[in-house]
Design a protein around this motif. Structure first.
Motif, short mmCIF file in Angstrom:
data_model
loop_
_atom_site.label_atom_id
_atom_site.label_comp_id
_atom_site.label_asym_id
_atom_site.label_seq_id
_atom_site.Cartn_x
_atom_site.Cartn_y
_atom_site.Cartn_z
N LYS A 1 0.83 -1.21 0.00
CA LYS A 1 0.00 0.00 0.00
C LYS A 1 0.86 1.25 0.00
CE LYS A 1 -3.83 -2.34 0.43
NZ LYS A 1 -4.73 -2.50 -0.67
N GLY A 2 0.50 2.24 -0.78
CA GLY A 2 1.24 3.50 -0.84
C GLY A 2 2.63 3.30 -1.42
N VAL A 3 3.41 4.36 -1.39
CA VAL A 3 4.75 4.33 -1.97
C VAL A 3 5.67 3.45 -1.12
CG1 VAL A 3 6.70 5.71 -2.79
CG2 VAL A 3 4.38 6.64 -2.95
N CYS A 4 5.60 3.59 0.21
CA CYS A 4 6.45 2.78 1.09
C CYS A 4 6.10 1.30 0.97
CB CYS A 4 6.29 3.23 2.54
SG CYS A 4 7.05 4.82 2.89
N GLY A 5 4.82 0.99 1.01
CA GLY A 5 4.39 -0.40 0.91
C GLY A 5 4.73 -1.03 -0.43
N THR A 6 4.70 -0.22 -1.49
CA THR A 6 5.08 -0.71 -2.81
C THR A 6 6.56 -1.04 -2.85
OG1 THR A 6 3.29 0.51 -3.88
CG2 THR A 6 5.14 -0.14 -5.28
N ALA A 7 7.39 -0.17 -2.30
CA ALA A 7 8.84 -0.43 -2.27
C ALA A 7 9.14 -1.68 -1.45
CB ALA A 7 9.58 0.78 -1.70
#
Length: 164
Positions: free
Chosen positions: A85-91
């Protein structure tokens, strides 16, 4: 290197030179210390005070299958972010750094600070496993580019080299 000797890079340096200087200072600060939290705390401060146009610099660490807020500099932040989820979760899910020029154009962006307009997230990998992410936010659209990604990936390698 004692913490009191930290100096932000000169504004006249190129981005690669500035990141090189930050990496050198981080290695000095971390010399002899292997605690992840202590080193991440100093790293967040060095980045926040060493790079221009940031409104947040810090870490989310993997805990119980999700990302949990770690050491940071800036306004209070979201405490938990699900992987994916979100940019952090995607990374964290992909193991690939994310450079987002405009967070309003990133599907599922999680807005912890409405002032943030661009974001750079670098996964922290140990033994091929993601143990957390470095997250940088800026109020400036397009603040981060490939040179920032490369520089921050190098900073994360300094951190990984100094943790047990």
């Amino acid at each position: 290197m004692p913490a009191e000797y930290f100096q932000p890079p000169e504004a006249t340096l190129s981005k690669p030179e500035a990141y090189g200087e930050l990496a050198s200072q981080l290695a000095g600060l971390m010399d002899g210390e292997t605690d992840l939290i202590a080193n991440a705390a100093n790293m967040a401060a060095v980045i926040y005070h060493g790079l221009p146009d940031l409104n947040w610099a810090g870490f989310y660490l993997m805990r119980d299958g999700g990302l949990v807020l770690g050491p940071f500099q800036g306004k209070p932040a979201c405490i938990r972010i699900p992987v994916g989820k979100g940019v952090c979760g995607t990374a964290a899910a992909t193991g690939v750094s994310q450079v987002v020029a405009d967070v309003h154009e990133f599907p599922g962006h999680i807005a912890c600070d409405a002032a943030s307009r661009s974001e750079l997230v670098v996964p922290i990998k140990v033994g091929g496993r993601v143990i957390g992410v470095l997250d940088l936010d800026s109020p400036v659209v397009g603040r981060f580019d490939d040179e920032d990604r490369v520089g921050c990936e190098a900073l994360v390698r300094v951190l990984v080299d100094h943790i047990k």
